[in-house]
Design a protein around this motif. Structure first.
Motif, PDB file in Angstrom:
ATOM      1  N   SER A 101      52.174  13.947  33.917  1.00 59.78           N
ATOM      2  CA  SER A 101      52.327  12.543  34.328  1.00 59.78           C
ATOM      3  C   SER A 101      51.611  11.663  33.311  1.00 59.78           C
ATOM      4  O   SER A 101      51.965  10.508  33.117  1.00 59.78           O
ATOM      5  CB  SER A 101      51.738  12.321  35.721  1.00 59.78           C
ATOM      6  N   CYS A 102      50.556  12.190  32.711  1.00 56.84           N
ATOM      7  CA  CYS A 102      49.928  11.447  31.615  1.00 56.84           C
ATOM      8  C   CYS A 102      49.404  12.413  30.561  1.00 56.84           C
ATOM      9  O   CYS A 102      49.033  13.555  30.864  1.00 56.84           O
ATOM     10  CB  CYS A 102      48.831  10.520  32.126  1.00 56.84           C
ATOM     11  N   LEU A 103      49.423  11.929  29.316  1.00 56.20           N
ATOM     12  CA  LEU A 103      48.982  12.761  28.185  1.00 56.20           C
ATOM     13  C   LEU A 103      47.985  11.945  27.363  1.00 56.20           C
ATOM     14  O   LEU A 103      48.319  10.866  26.862  1.00 56.20           O
ATOM     15  CB  LEU A 103      50.180  13.137  27.307  1.00 56.20           C
ATOM     16  N   TYR A 104      46.774  12.475  27.264  1.00 54.22           N
ATOM     17  CA  TYR A 104      45.734  11.796  26.483  1.00 54.22           C
ATOM     18  C   TYR A 104      45.644  12.462  25.108  1.00 54.22           C
ATOM     19  O   TYR A 104      45.157  13.592  25.008  1.00 54.22           O
ATOM     20  CB  TYR A 104      44.376  11.951  27.173  1.00 54.22           C
ATOM     21  N   PRO A 105      46.081  11.786  24.033  1.00 52.98           N
ATOM     22  CA  PRO A 105      45.937  12.391  22.696  1.00 52.98           C
ATOM     23  C   PRO A 105      44.530  12.097  22.159  1.00 52.98           C
ATOM     24  O   PRO A 105      44.233  10.969  21.814  1.00 52.98           O
ATOM     25  CB  PRO A 105      46.991  11.663  21.847  1.00 52.98           C
ATOM     26  N   VAL A 106      43.695  13.111  22.144  1.00 55.56           N
ATOM     27  CA  VAL A 106      42.268  12.887  21.858  1.00 55.56           C
ATOM     28  C   VAL A 106      41.845  13.550  20.552  1.00 55.56           C
ATOM     29  O   VAL A 106      42.275  14.661  20.237  1.00 55.56           O
ATOM     30  CB  VAL A 106      41.418  13.455  23.034  1.00 55.56           C
ATOM     31  N   TRP A 107      41.007  12.849  19.813  1.00 53.69           N
ATOM     32  CA  TRP A 107      40.278  13.452  18.683  1.00 53.69           C
ATOM     33  C   TRP A 107      38.805  13.245  18.986  1.00 53.69           C
ATOM     34  O   TRP A 107      38.373  12.130  19.236  1.00 53.69           O
ATOM     35  CB  TRP A 107      40.641  12.765  17.360  1.00 53.69           C
ATOM     36  N   MET A 161      52.655  19.675  44.631  1.00 55.13           N
ATOM     37  CA  MET A 161      51.620  19.664  43.566  1.00 55.13           C
ATOM     38  C   MET A 161      51.739  18.396  42.714  1.00 55.13           C
ATOM     39  O   MET A 161      52.828  18.096  42.215  1.00 55.13           O
ATOM     40  CB  MET A 161      51.844  20.873  42.652  1.00 55.13           C
ATOM     41  N   PRO A 162      50.633  17.649  42.550  1.00 53.60           N
ATOM     42  CA  PRO A 162      50.713  16.460  41.678  1.00 53.60           C
ATOM     43  C   PRO A 162      51.009  16.879  40.237  1.00 53.60           C
ATOM     44  O   PRO A 162      50.651  17.980  39.817  1.00 53.60           O
ATOM     45  CB  PRO A 162      49.321  15.824  41.802  1.00 53.60           C
ATOM     46  N   ALA A 163      51.660  15.986  39.501  1.00 57.33           N
ATOM     47  CA  ALA A 163      52.022  16.318  38.108  1.00 57.33           C
ATOM     48  C   ALA A 163      50.758  16.472  37.258  1.00 57.33           C
ATOM     49  O   ALA A 163      49.767  15.782  37.489  1.00 57.33           O
ATOM     50  CB  ALA A 163      52.905  15.214  37.546  1.00 57.33           C
ATOM     51  N   PRO A 164      50.799  17.371  36.276  1.00 51.91           N
ATOM     52  CA  PRO A 164      49.609  17.611  35.444  1.00 51.91           C
ATOM     53  C   PRO A 164      49.138  16.373  34.680  1.00 51.91           C
ATOM     54  O   PRO A 164      49.947  15.533  34.277  1.00 51.91           O
ATOM     55  CB  PRO A 164      50.085  18.681  34.460  1.00 51.91           C
ATOM     56  N   ARG A 165      47.834  16.293  34.543  1.00 54.65           N
ATOM     57  CA  ARG A 165      47.207  15.244  33.707  1.00 54.65           C
ATOM     58  C   ARG A 165      46.557  15.985  32.535  1.00 54.65           C
ATOM     59  O   ARG A 165      45.614  16.754  32.728  1.00 54.65           O
ATOM     60  CB  ARG A 165      46.158  14.473  34.521  1.00 54.65           C
ATOM     61  N   VAL A 166      47.096  15.744  31.356  1.00 47.89           N
ATOM     62  CA  VAL A 166      46.776  16.633  30.219  1.00 47.89           C
ATOM     63  C   VAL A 166      46.004  15.910  29.114  1.00 47.89           C
ATOM     64  O   VAL A 166      46.369  14.801  28.718  1.00 47.89           O
ATOM     65  CB  VAL A 166      48.097  17.200  29.627  1.00 47.89           C
ATOM     66  N   ILE A 167      44.958  16.584  28.622  1.00 46.75           N
ATOM     67  CA  ILE A 167      44.349  16.143  27.351  1.00 46.75           C
ATOM     68  C   ILE A 167      44.943  17.020  26.263  1.00 46.75           C
ATOM     69  O   ILE A 167      44.878  18.260  26.343  1.00 46.75           O
ATOM     70  CB  ILE A 167      42.812  16.301  27.348  1.00 46.75           C
ATOM     71  N   TYR A 168      45.557  16.371  25.261  1.00 47.43           N
ATOM     72  CA  TYR A 168      45.961  17.123  24.083  1.00 47.43           C
ATOM     73  C   TYR A 168      44.900  16.874  23.025  1.00 47.43           C
ATOM     74  O   TYR A 168      44.690  15.742  22.578  1.00 47.43           O
ATOM     75  CB  TYR A 168      47.350  16.710  23.548  1.00 47.43           C
ATOM     76  N   TRP A 169      44.225  17.941  22.631  1.00 48.37           N
ATOM     77  CA  TRP A 169      43.077  17.842  21.723  1.00 48.37           C
ATOM     78  C   TRP A 169      43.547  18.120  20.291  1.00 48.37           C
ATOM     79  O   TRP A 169      43.834  19.261  19.939  1.00 48.37           O
ATOM     80  CB  TRP A 169      42.022  18.859  22.177  1.00 48.37           C
ATOM     81  N   PHE A 170      43.676  17.057  19.484  1.00 45.47           N
ATOM     82  CA  PHE A 170      44.071  17.211  18.077  1.00 45.47           C
ATOM     83  C   PHE A 170      42.877  17.683  17.255  1.00 45.47           C
ATOM     84  O   PHE A 170      41.794  17.112  17.349  1.00 45.47           O
ATOM     85  CB  PHE A 170      44.568  15.877  17.509  1.00 45.47           C
ATOM     86  N   ARG A 171      43.098  18.693  16.409  1.00 46.73           N
ATOM     87  CA  ARG A 171      41.995  19.192  15.562  1.00 46.73           C
ATOM     88  C   ARG A 171      42.543  19.542  14.177  1.00 46.73           C
ATOM     89  O   ARG A 171      42.424  18.759  13.242  1.00 46.73           O
ATOM     90  CB  ARG A 171      41.342  20.428  16.180  1.00 46.73           C
ATOM     91  N   THR A 172      43.168  20.715  14.081  1.00 43.09           N
ATOM     92  CA  THR A 172      43.672  21.195  12.782  1.00 43.09           C
ATOM     93  C   THR A 172      45.164  20.886  12.640  1.00 43.09           C
ATOM     94  O   THR A 172      45.832  21.467  11.788  1.00 43.09           O
ATOM     95  CB  THR A 172      43.484  22.724  12.707  1.00 43.09           C
ATOM     96  N   ASP A 173      45.671  19.989  13.455  1.00 41.24           N
ATOM     97  CA  ASP A 173      47.124  19.805  13.567  1.00 41.24           C
ATOM     98  C   ASP A 173      47.479  18.324  13.673  1.00 41.24           C
ATOM     99  O   ASP A 173      48.048  17.895  14.674  1.00 41.24           O
ATOM    100  CB  ASP A 173      47.632  20.534  14.826  1.00 41.24           C
TER     101      ASP A 173
END
Ligand code: FAD
Length: 571
Positions: free
Chosen positions: A31-37, A1-13
């Motif tokens: 494998s990658c983390l996108y910190p998104v607002w 299984m390929p490593a997860p590609r994650v969006i971390y959605w910042f909102r109230t935190d």
């Protein structure tokens, strides 16, 4: 299984410390983390947000972005200007996302928005992870443990909380963060189709920036106030996790203050420094974790308990955090109807806007619909602009406009004055003004406290009314707070500082300020002008008290109402 590609959605935190959702994202070993607002049009267009709160938000975003970059020089907060509902399906595809992770938000609007985003994720085969971190207890759990009912008292929160279990200890901030992958955006942004009904000054420039998904320079930068077309902020209260943690450390370094804090004993007239923590805007934006706050305080309290000196809820510092949870629990249960009287099963119906004088022999319970009074409109306007002619009320409203924060008992005073203790104007109108001006505006807390103060929910002792003269005198005989915010009264003798209209005209002249007019006169450098009181307070208190007695006798609630002729009335 390929490593997860994650969006971390910042909102109230907007923080890295104690974030259960961020931890869950990192536990996926992505494998990658996108910190998104995302630029949510609900907040950009619809919500009433003044410059001071905008500035606080931008501060929090800048600080968070810098902290992310410290942990990984290839990463930062990616600010994308499109509504999450339409943006995420495109991002999922473009960035080949496998997981979307965010903090749970139980606000009525947020629930609807998140449902749509979760549905889009499901359709795209993206797994969604949601974790609670905004309150001490999950508001939905509180409601469940409160027999499925909204939490309407602090003791109900304590009882329900005890069934949920211990408040979890905070999680340390991560020591490193994965990089995001490629950040190309090759799709067109979707501009909201219809204009919102609220005409906000920032609308046009915010709308323009929609056309540049990643901002004018295409670098996902945090916008400036000027770019948003906003006036510069006037508040001294600034945002960001770094500042929040420093402030908490300073407060808790004073262990006596922390362990023996008693809200009713804190002065609403204190300024520079204020008498309470002023951490509320940080809790609102999540630049401070509420559990971090709770446990830093509780550990000190536990130490002091052994000495028999610590205060307890509801007046202690942790007690204040329980009130916050109480309002979140009420909101989680009642949804959209919580923020209004109409259709709200827990908010009393009061026929606000009665004419200024009432014939006590008349039957007030007939005509249970809103009676418009142009006089009340004028009172509302003068309340809002800090020109009521009652220095205590005006000083507070001017502090609110300038700084975006006033002490809790100051909020009590102006809210009581506008509603059941003076103007008899609907609490919803006051809550709207607070929504625009507060840096710490939190729908659950604002609405809930307005209901408390107007005695429409949570609190029923309407005969306890704040005098704009006697109450501040208890705290500040010299009137320093009034002199700070109503400088035209600076030279008035302490005897008249809360009732300047009673000062002899010769004295008024000597002190360089005449008490006259209705707030529209400005005076000049030689002779300033302060308005006359807009009504006889004692008379108005009687009128309001009579109205409240009748409303309580009739005992109608918001869900007893029906829309008729375009307005709503009780049945
Ligand atoms: P502290 O006394 O230091 O308390 C610590 C924390 O406990 C606060 O930061 C806050 O998060 C929480 N807290 C304290 N009192 C309350 C309360 N009564 N209700 C809920 N939480 C509380 N608070 C908001 O956070 N947002 C609002 O929009 C808001 N609107 C209000 C409107 C009215 C009419 C009134 C009377 C109160 C309102 N409050 C609101 C509650 C309270 O006034 C503020 O939370 C508090 O004054 C913030 O200052 P502080 O951080 O120094 O509080």
């Amino acid at each position: 299984m390929p490593a997860p590609r994650v969006i971390y959605w910042f909102r109230t935190d907007l923080r890295l410390h104690d974030s259960p959702a961020l931890k869950a994202a990192l536990d996926l070993s992505p494998s990658c983390l996108y910190p998104v607002w995302t630029w949510d049009p609900h907040y950009v267009y619809r919500a009433r947000v003044g410059s001071n709160r905008w500035q606080f938000l931008l501060d929090c975003q800048s600080d968070l972005s810098a902290s992310i970059t410290k942990l990984n020089p290839k990463s930062k907060l990616l600010l994308i200007r499109e509504a999450p509902q339409t943006l995420f399906p495109k991002l999922f595809e473009q960035w080949q996302i496998t997981h979307l992770v965010f903090e749970k938000d139980t606000d009525a609007y947020a629930r609807e928005r998140d449902e749509k985003v979760m549905q889009a994720a499901e359709e795209a085969g993206v797994k969604v992870v949601v974790k609670m971190g905004r309150t001490l207890y999950d508001p939905d759990e509180l409601v469940k443990q409160n027999k499925g009912k909204p939490t309407m008292s602090s003791s109900q929160v304590q009882a329900a909380g005890a069934k949920i279990g211990d408040i979890l200890r905070p999680i340390p901030a991560p020591k490193s963060l994965p990089s995001p992958g490629k950040t190309d955006l090759t799709f067109e942004p979707e501009v909201p189709a219809s204009s919102p009904d609220i005409n906000l000054p920032q609308r046009n420039s915010a709308e323009k920036s929609y056309h540049a998904l990643a901002g004018p320079k295409g670098d996902f930068a945090i916008p400036t106030m000027a770019e948003l077309g906003l006036k510069p902020a006037t508040t001294p209260h600034r945002g960001g996790e770094t500042l929040a943690l420093e402030t908490l450390a300073e407060i808790t370094a004073n262990e006596d203050y922390t362990a023996t804090f008693s809200k009713p004993a804190t002065a609403p007239t204190a300024f520079e420094p204020q008498s309470t923590t002023l951490l509320s805007p940080h809790l609102h934006f999540g630049s401070l974790s509420v559990r971090e706050f709770y446990w830093r305080v509780q550990d000190i309290v536990d130490k002091y308990k052994k000495k028999g000196k610590a205060t307890q809820p509801p007046t202690s510092l942790t007690g204040q955090l329980l009130f916050r949870d109480m309002y979140f629990g009420a909101q989680a249960s009642l949804g959209f109807s919580f923020a209004q009287t109409y259709n709200n099963s827990h908010c009393r119906f009061v026929p606000w806007h009665l004419p200024s004088t009432v014939d006590k022999s008349s039957n007030l319970i007939t005509g249970h619909y809103r009676i418009d009074s142009s006089e009340a409109e004028t009172w509302f306007r003068r309340w809002k602009t800090g020109t009521t002619g009652f220095p205590w009320i005006d000083a507070l409203m001017r502090q609110l406009r300038q700084e975006g924060w006033i002490h809790h008992l100051g909020r009590h005073a102006v809210a009581c004055f506008l509603t059941r203790g003076g103007c008899y104007v609907d609490w919803e109108r006051g809550a709207e003004v607070f929504e625009e001006l507060l840096v710490d505006h939190e729908t659950a807390c604002n609405v809930g406290n307005w209901q408390w103060l107007s005695c429409t929910a949570f609190f029923a002792q309407f005969y306890r009314c704040y005098s704009p003269v006697a109450f501040p005198q208890k705290w500040d005989k010299e009137g320093s707070f009034v002199r700070r915010w109503c400088p035209e009264l600076e030279l008035f003798d302490r005897k008249y500082i809360y009732e300047p209209w009673k000062a002899p005209v010769a004295d008024q002249k000597r002190w360089g300020c005449l008490v006259k007019g209705d707030g529209d006169e400005t005076g000049d450098d030689n002779m300033k002008v302060y308005p006359k009181p807009m009504f006889d307070f004692a008379e108005r208190r009687e009128v309001c008290m009579q109205g409240m007695k009748n409303a309580y006798r009739v005992g109608l609630y918001g869900n007893d109402a029906k829309v008729l002729d375009g307005s709503w009335r009780t049945l």
